[in-house]
Design a protein around this motif. Structure first.
Motif, short mmCIF file in Angstrom:
data_model
loop_
_atom_site.label_atom_id
_atom_site.label_comp_id
_atom_site.label_asym_id
_atom_site.label_seq_id
_atom_site.Cartn_x
_atom_site.Cartn_y
_atom_site.Cartn_z
N SER A 69 0.84 -1.19 0.00
CA SER A 69 0.00 0.00 0.00
C SER A 69 0.87 1.24 0.00
O SER A 69 1.97 1.24 0.56
CB SER A 69 -0.90 0.03 1.23
N SER A 82 -4.46 -0.97 -7.88
CA SER A 82 -5.78 -0.40 -7.69
C SER A 82 -5.64 0.87 -6.86
O SER A 82 -4.56 1.20 -6.37
CB SER A 82 -6.72 -1.40 -6.99
N ARG A 83 -6.76 1.53 -6.69
CA ARG A 83 -6.71 2.83 -6.05
C ARG A 83 -7.93 3.04 -5.15
O ARG A 83 -9.03 2.62 -5.48
CB ARG A 83 -6.69 3.91 -7.14
N ASP A 84 -7.71 3.71 -4.04
CA ASP A 84 -8.80 4.06 -3.14
C ASP A 84 -8.71 5.55 -2.85
O ASP A 84 -7.83 5.99 -2.12
CB ASP A 84 -8.70 3.25 -1.85
N ASN A 85 -9.61 6.30 -3.45
CA ASN A 85 -9.63 7.75 -3.25
C ASN A 85 -10.74 8.20 -2.31
O ASN A 85 -10.93 9.40 -2.11
CB ASN A 85 -9.79 8.46 -4.59
N ALA A 86 -11.45 7.26 -1.75
CA ALA A 86 -12.57 7.60 -0.88
C ALA A 86 -12.08 8.33 0.37
O ALA A 86 -11.02 8.00 0.91
CB ALA A 86 -13.32 6.33 -0.49
N LYS A 110 -8.39 9.46 0.84
CA LYS A 110 -7.31 8.56 1.24
C LYS A 110 -6.12 8.63 0.29
O LYS A 110 -4.98 8.55 0.71
CB LYS A 110 -7.83 7.11 1.29
N THR A 151 -4.88 6.43 -1.77
CA THR A 151 -4.07 5.25 -1.54
C THR A 151 -3.99 4.41 -2.80
O THR A 151 -4.99 4.18 -3.47
CB THR A 151 -4.66 4.39 -0.41
#
Length: 126
Positions: free
Chosen positions: A19, A69-73, A76, A78
């Motif tokens: 991560s 992959s990506r987590d923009n929520a 973040k 990330t």
């Protein structure tokens, strides 16, 4: 501002998940991805993902084994690298990277990187 986590030792054929968390400033709109550097070798591109997550790009050596992959929520920002079917030649220090260019392929050019993480070591034993 880019902090990697998830490195470690794994046997060949195993999996690891890296991560990269962005902090200290907004990375909204930035393309993020990974490079790696094995002992005695130059740093090489691994994978990249556009801000929206719709556009990804991989090095030939990892395509089909690694998934980014990506987590923009919740701001973040990330990026996650899922690494499967690991090989001893995947052993390296893995660096998170970010560029303000919007195309994922743009991150593959070392000269386009605007931010680097400090790196995390992945060791794959045979």
């Amino acid at each position: 501002q880019l902090v990697e986590s998830g490195g470690g030792l794994v046997q060949a054929g195993g999996s690891l998940r890296l991560s990269c968390a962005a902090s200290g400033r907004t990375f909204s709109g930035y393309t993020m991805g990974w490079f790696r550097q094995a002992p005695g070798k130059e740093r090489e591109f691994v994978a990249a993902i556009r801000w929206s997550g719709e556009n990804t790009y991989y090095a030939a050596s990892v395509k089909g084994r690694f998934t980014i992959s990506r987590d923009n929520a919740n701001a973040k920002n990330t990026a996650v690298l899922q690494m499967n079917s690991l090989k001893p030649e995947d052993t390296a220090v893995y660096y998170c990277a970010a560029t303000y260019y919007s195309d994922a392929q743009s991150l593959a050019d070392y000269n386009n990187i605007h931010y680097w993480g400090k790196g995390t070591l992945i060791t794959v034993s045979s």
